[in-house]
Design a protein around this motif. Structure first.
Motif, PDB file in Angstrom:
ATOM      1  N   ASN A 114       1.262   2.650  -9.112  1.00  0.00           N
ATOM      2  CA  ASN A 114       1.109   4.029  -8.536  1.00  0.00           C
ATOM      3  C   ASN A 114      -0.136   4.106  -7.573  1.00  0.00           C
ATOM      4  OD1 ASN A 114       3.083   6.160  -9.256  1.00  0.00           O
ATOM      5  ND2 ASN A 114       2.454   5.864 -11.647  1.00  0.00           N
ATOM      6  N   ALA A 115      -1.368   3.351  -8.108  1.00  0.00           N
ATOM      7  CA  ALA A 115      -2.278   2.994  -7.424  1.00  0.00           C
ATOM      8  C   ALA A 115      -1.887   2.493  -5.799  1.00  0.00           C
ATOM      9  CB  ALA A 115      -3.117   2.195  -7.876  1.00  0.00           C
ATOM     10  N   LEU A 116      -1.087   1.471  -5.746  1.00  0.00           N
ATOM     11  CA  LEU A 116      -0.742   1.155  -4.564  1.00  0.00           C
ATOM     12  C   LEU A 116       0.364   1.970  -3.706  1.00  0.00           C
ATOM     13  CD1 LEU A 116      -0.449  -2.733  -5.205  1.00  0.00           C
ATOM     14  CD2 LEU A 116      -2.274  -1.676  -4.412  1.00  0.00           C
ATOM     15  N   LYS A 117       0.997   2.735  -4.405  1.00  0.00           N
ATOM     16  CA  LYS A 117       1.932   3.661  -3.826  1.00  0.00           C
ATOM     17  C   LYS A 117       0.955   4.668  -2.830  1.00  0.00           C
ATOM     18  CE  LYS A 117       3.666   7.120  -5.762  1.00  0.00           C
ATOM     19  NZ  LYS A 117       4.380   8.112  -6.657  1.00  0.00           N
ATOM     20  N   PHE A 118      -0.008   5.130  -3.618  1.00  0.00           N
ATOM     21  CA  PHE A 118      -0.832   6.226  -3.108  1.00  0.00           C
ATOM     22  C   PHE A 118      -1.819   5.628  -1.940  1.00  0.00           C
ATOM     23  CE2 PHE A 118       0.374   8.752  -6.903  1.00  0.00           C
ATOM     24  CZ  PHE A 118       0.775   9.854  -6.206  1.00  0.00           C
ATOM     25  N   ILE A 119      -2.189   4.415  -2.055  1.00  0.00           N
ATOM     26  CA  ILE A 119      -2.997   3.878  -1.235  1.00  0.00           C
ATOM     27  C   ILE A 119      -2.169   3.686   0.269  1.00  0.00           C
ATOM     28  CG2 ILE A 119      -2.746   1.487  -1.376  1.00  0.00           C
ATOM     29  CD1 ILE A 119      -6.229   3.313  -0.762  1.00  0.00           C
ATOM     30  N   ASP A 120      -1.161   3.184  -0.039  1.00  0.00           N
ATOM     31  CA  ASP A 120      -0.040   3.261   1.293  1.00  0.00           C
ATOM     32  C   ASP A 120       0.127   4.404   1.934  1.00  0.00           C
ATOM     33  OD1 ASP A 120       0.298   0.333   0.973  1.00  0.00           O
ATOM     34  OD2 ASP A 120       2.116   0.462  -0.444  1.00  0.00           O
ATOM     35  N   GLU A 121       0.203   5.434   1.085  1.00  0.00           N
ATOM     36  CA  GLU A 121       0.555   6.811   1.486  1.00  0.00           C
ATOM     37  C   GLU A 121      -0.764   7.242   2.421  1.00  0.00           C
ATOM     38  OE1 GLU A 121       1.565  11.325   0.037  1.00  0.00           O
ATOM     39  OE2 GLU A 121       2.203   9.473  -1.042  1.00  0.00           O
ATOM     40  N   ALA A 122      -2.170   6.976   1.703  1.00  0.00           N
ATOM     41  CA  ALA A 122      -3.109   7.404   2.733  1.00  0.00           C
ATOM     42  C   ALA A 122      -3.420   6.643   3.801  1.00  0.00           C
ATOM     43  CB  ALA A 122      -4.555   7.248   1.455  1.00  0.00           C
ATOM     44  N   ILE A 123      -3.046   5.471   3.895  1.00  0.00           N
ATOM     45  CA  ILE A 123      -3.329   4.564   5.173  1.00  0.00           C
ATOM     46  C   ILE A 123      -2.378   5.113   6.296  1.00  0.00           C
ATOM     47  CG2 ILE A 123      -2.860   2.295   6.104  1.00  0.00           C
ATOM     48  CD1 ILE A 123      -3.928   1.244   3.421  1.00  0.00           C
ATOM     49  N   ALA A 124      -1.077   5.557   5.474  1.00  0.00           N
ATOM     50  CA  ALA A 124       0.029   6.000   6.771  1.00  0.00           C
ATOM     51  C   ALA A 124       0.002   7.107   7.311  1.00  0.00           C
ATOM     52  CB  ALA A 124       1.154   5.875   5.924  1.00  0.00           C
ATOM     53  N   TYR A 125      -1.347   8.096   6.782  1.00  0.00           N
ATOM     54  CA  TYR A 125      -1.455   9.453   7.509  1.00  0.00           C
ATOM     55  C   TYR A 125      -2.037   9.250   8.762  1.00  0.00           C
ATOM     56  CZ  TYR A 125      -0.540  12.479   3.494  1.00  0.00           C
ATOM     57  OH  TYR A 125       0.237  13.366   2.680  1.00  0.00           O
ATOM     58  N   PRO A 126      -1.589   9.804   9.819  1.00  0.00           N
ATOM     59  CA  PRO A 126      -2.051   9.769  11.106  1.00  0.00           C
ATOM     60  C   PRO A 126      -3.403  10.199  11.372  1.00  0.00           C
ATOM     61  CG  PRO A 126      -0.301  11.308  11.127  1.00  0.00           C
ATOM     62  CD  PRO A 126      -0.257  10.780   9.922  1.00  0.00           C
ATOM     63  N   GLU A 127      -3.886  11.265  10.639  1.00  0.00           N
ATOM     64  CA  GLU A 127      -5.077  11.902  10.627  1.00  0.00           C
ATOM     65  C   GLU A 127      -6.221  10.973  10.105  1.00  0.00           C
ATOM     66  OE1 GLU A 127      -2.041  14.828   9.790  1.00  0.00           O
ATOM     67  OE2 GLU A 127      -2.647  12.934   8.903  1.00  0.00           O
ATOM     68  N   SER A 128      -5.925   9.916   9.526  1.00  0.00           N
ATOM     69  CA  SER A 128      -7.185   8.970   9.395  1.00  0.00           C
ATOM     70  C   SER A 128      -7.189   7.971  10.419  1.00  0.00           C
ATOM     71  CB  SER A 128      -6.807   8.256   7.839  1.00  0.00           C
ATOM     72  OG  SER A 128      -5.627   7.684   7.862  1.00  0.00           O
ATOM     73  N   ASP A 129      -8.645   7.428  10.884  1.00  0.00           N
ATOM     74  CA  ASP A 129      -8.641   6.565  12.011  1.00  0.00           C
ATOM     75  C   ASP A 129      -8.654   5.299  11.115  1.00  0.00           C
ATOM     76  OD1 ASP A 129     -11.149   6.278  10.592  1.00  0.00           O
ATOM     77  OD2 ASP A 129     -12.244   7.530  11.792  1.00  0.00           O
ATOM     78  N   ASN A 130      -8.621   4.299  12.242  1.00  0.00           N
ATOM     79  CA  ASN A 130      -8.703   2.847  11.781  1.00  0.00           C
ATOM     80  C   ASN A 130      -9.728   2.365  10.826  1.00  0.00           C
ATOM     81  OD1 ASN A 130      -6.328   2.528  13.178  1.00  0.00           O
ATOM     82  ND2 ASN A 130      -7.333   1.401  15.039  1.00  0.00           N
ATOM     83  N   ALA A 131     -10.947   2.825  11.144  1.00  0.00           N
ATOM     84  CA  ALA A 131     -12.059   2.710  10.266  1.00  0.00           C
ATOM     85  C   ALA A 131     -11.752   3.044   8.753  1.00  0.00           C
ATOM     86  CB  ALA A 131     -13.399   3.079  10.619  1.00  0.00           C
ATOM     87  N   VAL A 132     -11.109   4.224   8.662  1.00  0.00           N
ATOM     88  CA  VAL A 132     -10.863   4.826   7.215  1.00  0.00           C
ATOM     89  C   VAL A 132      -9.759   4.017   6.583  1.00  0.00           C
ATOM     90  CG1 VAL A 132     -10.241   6.763   5.952  1.00  0.00           C
ATOM     91  CG2 VAL A 132     -11.885   6.882   7.558  1.00  0.00           C
ATOM     92  N   ASP A 133      -8.761   3.728   7.462  1.00  0.00           N
ATOM     93  CA  ASP A 133      -7.591   2.940   7.063  1.00  0.00           C
ATOM     94  C   ASP A 133      -8.235   1.480   6.588  1.00  0.00           C
ATOM     95  OD1 ASP A 133      -5.980   5.028   7.318  1.00  0.00           O
ATOM     96  OD2 ASP A 133      -5.137   4.247   9.190  1.00  0.00           O
ATOM     97  N   ALA A 134      -8.835   1.024   7.338  1.00  0.00           N
ATOM     98  CA  ALA A 134      -9.486  -0.296   7.220  1.00  0.00           C
ATOM     99  C   ALA A 134      -9.991  -0.366   5.725  1.00  0.00           C
ATOM    100  CB  ALA A 134     -10.286  -0.878   8.100  1.00  0.00           C
ATOM    101  N   GLN A 135     -11.021   0.595   5.552  1.00  0.00           N
ATOM    102  CA  GLN A 135     -11.624   0.742   4.142  1.00  0.00           C
ATOM    103  C   GLN A 135     -10.839   0.682   3.164  1.00  0.00           C
ATOM    104  OE1 GLN A 135     -15.007   0.262   3.880  1.00  0.00           O
ATOM    105  NE2 GLN A 135     -14.534   0.127   1.528  1.00  0.00           N
ATOM    106  N   TYR A 136      -9.839   1.802   3.092  1.00  0.00           N
ATOM    107  CA  TYR A 136      -8.816   1.890   2.155  1.00  0.00           C
ATOM    108  C   TYR A 136      -8.195   0.440   1.857  1.00  0.00           C
ATOM    109  CZ  TYR A 136      -9.158   6.888   2.491  1.00  0.00           C
ATOM    110  OH  TYR A 136      -9.477   8.298   2.454  1.00  0.00           O
TER     111      TYR A 136
END
Length: 437
Positions: free
Chosen positions: A290-312
């Motif tokens: 479940n943890a990796l499912k939700f982190i994948d979902e967080a990274i996939a959101y277009p609203e988050s920028d590359n820096a945020v996605d990289a940190q995630y």
């Protein structure tokens, strides 16, 4: 000076006499006297002669209806604040002055509704300044002001309302549920206001007061909110409040109510922030899938920028590695390095650590080859981020101890510098042969 003032007043009234009859509605039954004392006090007030202004103001206030002049009410509050400050050592008179001051605010709010918000906010501020050791009175009056002004209320009034609520809980007047409701109301109104450093400071102070009151024990909160949540599982505001309340209470996030409310928040108002929050929740529980499912979902959101996605991605890599999901950890770390060069050094070091931790099957070369890849990534790590050089060199020195001897490598038909493909633990990399020198 007083003779000049009185001469001025007589001229004024001679000129105004013809108008008095038509003004009787506004200035009341004794309009002439009302207008006279309004003019008397106002002239003294403009000269800042407040001692002489006060008795004339009192006559005007007694004779004139509230609709005669809003300024009369506003100036009256200033005159009474002066009196209050001068009579703090006379308790009985002091209290009567406060009562009059608050009545002036109420009168202005009643007869001048356009300015009611300002009048009630001023009333609340005066209560904060002058009323001490009477939490019940403060609580009741603040509640009326908050109900009337809502999000236009002065933020300090919200802070003092919550403080008095907690005081009344401590002395047994209010129940825990009452204080929790007051907290929810206060925080909800603060959320509606323009967010400034002052608002954030008040929000932090409110949270500190609430948590320090010990009202919100985890057991109380779960008992209070569980039936409400079960009755309204799709209520976003309720779910949000539950998450906020339980998050602010120590040790109160490891329960089904918190988890279900957080999932409801994400389902009804999804965002990369809410997805990341659920990742944190499930990763803390060790629920890897479940943890990796939700982190994948967080990274996939277009609203988050590359820096945020990289940190995630880097967070996920570290979590996956800790959870023995090495292949997943490698993929997340590579994604972090690709998305943000500022994280590349840390990501490469983590990848090197992953390779250096593998236990692979096969012959001597196949078992040791992962250390070659580990060193490759440690070199990449310090090149990408020189601040990591000292730590990277320690890992390199450690991994080099496991290099095969030259003769040993030769026995398996490999020599220094040869290209070599390593495959282990679901990962694959091309490196060069390295032997003990």
């Amino acid at each position: 000076m007083k003779k000049n003032v009185l001469l001025f007043f007589s001229v004024v009234f001679m000129l105004a006499g013809a108008c008095i009859a038509s003004a009787q509605g506004k200035y009341g039954a004794d309009s002439a006297e009302c207008i006279k004392y309004l003019s008397y006090y106002n002239e003294y007030y403009k000269q800042k002669n407040y001692d002489d202004a006060l008795p004339n103001w009192r006559k005007a206030y007694k004779l004139c209806p509230p609709t005669a002049n809003q300024t009369m009410l506003i100036n009256g509050t200033s005159l009474y604040r002066r009196l209050i400050n001068e009579n703090r050592n006379n308790p009985v008179y002091f209290e009567s002055l406060i009562d009059t001051l608050l009545t002036l605010h109420d009168t202005r709010a009643q007869y001048y509704p356009k300015y009611a918000v300002t009048a009630l906010n001023n009333k609340g501020q005066d209560m904060i300044n002058y009323i001490k050791d009477d939490p019940q009175r403060l609580y009741d009056e603040f509640k009326l002001i908050i109900d009337a002004n809502k999000a236009a209320v002065k933020p300090q009034i919200l802070l003092f309302e919550l403080n008095t609520s907690c005081q009344l809980y401590q002395n047994g007047t209010l129940m825990a549920e009452d204080v929790i409701q007051d907290y929810n109301t206060v925080m909800g109104l603060l959320d509606q206001m323009k967010q400034t450093p002052d608002i954030e400071k008040i929000r932090t102070d409110c949270e500190s007061i609430f948590i320090g009151s010990n009202v919100a024990s985890c057991e109380n909160l779960i008992a209070l909110f569980t039936p409400r949540f079960e009755a309204a599982p799709d209520d976003l505001q309720l779910a949000t409040n539950i998450v906020k309340m339980l998050s602010s209470t120590e040790g109160c996030t490891d329960n089904d109510l918190f988890k279900n409310a957080a999932n409801t928040m994400h389902r009804l108002d999804p965002s990369y922030n809410s997805a990341h929050f659920l990742y944190q929740l499930y990763s803390a529980e060790g629920d890897v899938d479940n943890a990796l499912k939700f982190i994948d979902e967080a990274i996939a959101y277009p609203e988050s920028d590359n820096a945020v996605d990289a940190q995630y991605a880097y967070e996920a890599a570290a979590f996956a590695f800790k959870s023995s999901r090495n292949a997943a950890a490698f993929e997340y770390a590579m994604k972090a390095a690709e998305l943000d060069s500022a994280l590349a050094g840390k990501a490469y070091m983590l990848i090197g650590t992953i390779w250096g931790s593998l236990v692979c099957q096969g012959n001597e070369i196949e078992r040791r080859a992962p250390y070659w890849v580990a060193v490759d990534y440690m070199v990449k790590a310090k090149n990408a981020d020189p601040s990591l050089a000292e730590e990277a060199n320690k890992h390199i020195a450690q991994y080099r101890q496991y290099y095969p001897q030259t003769a040993e490598a030769f026995m398996y038909n490999v020599t220094d510098g040869d290209s070599y493909t390593v495959s282990c633990g679901g990962m694959r990399a091309v490196t060069t042969v390295k032997t003990q020198q």
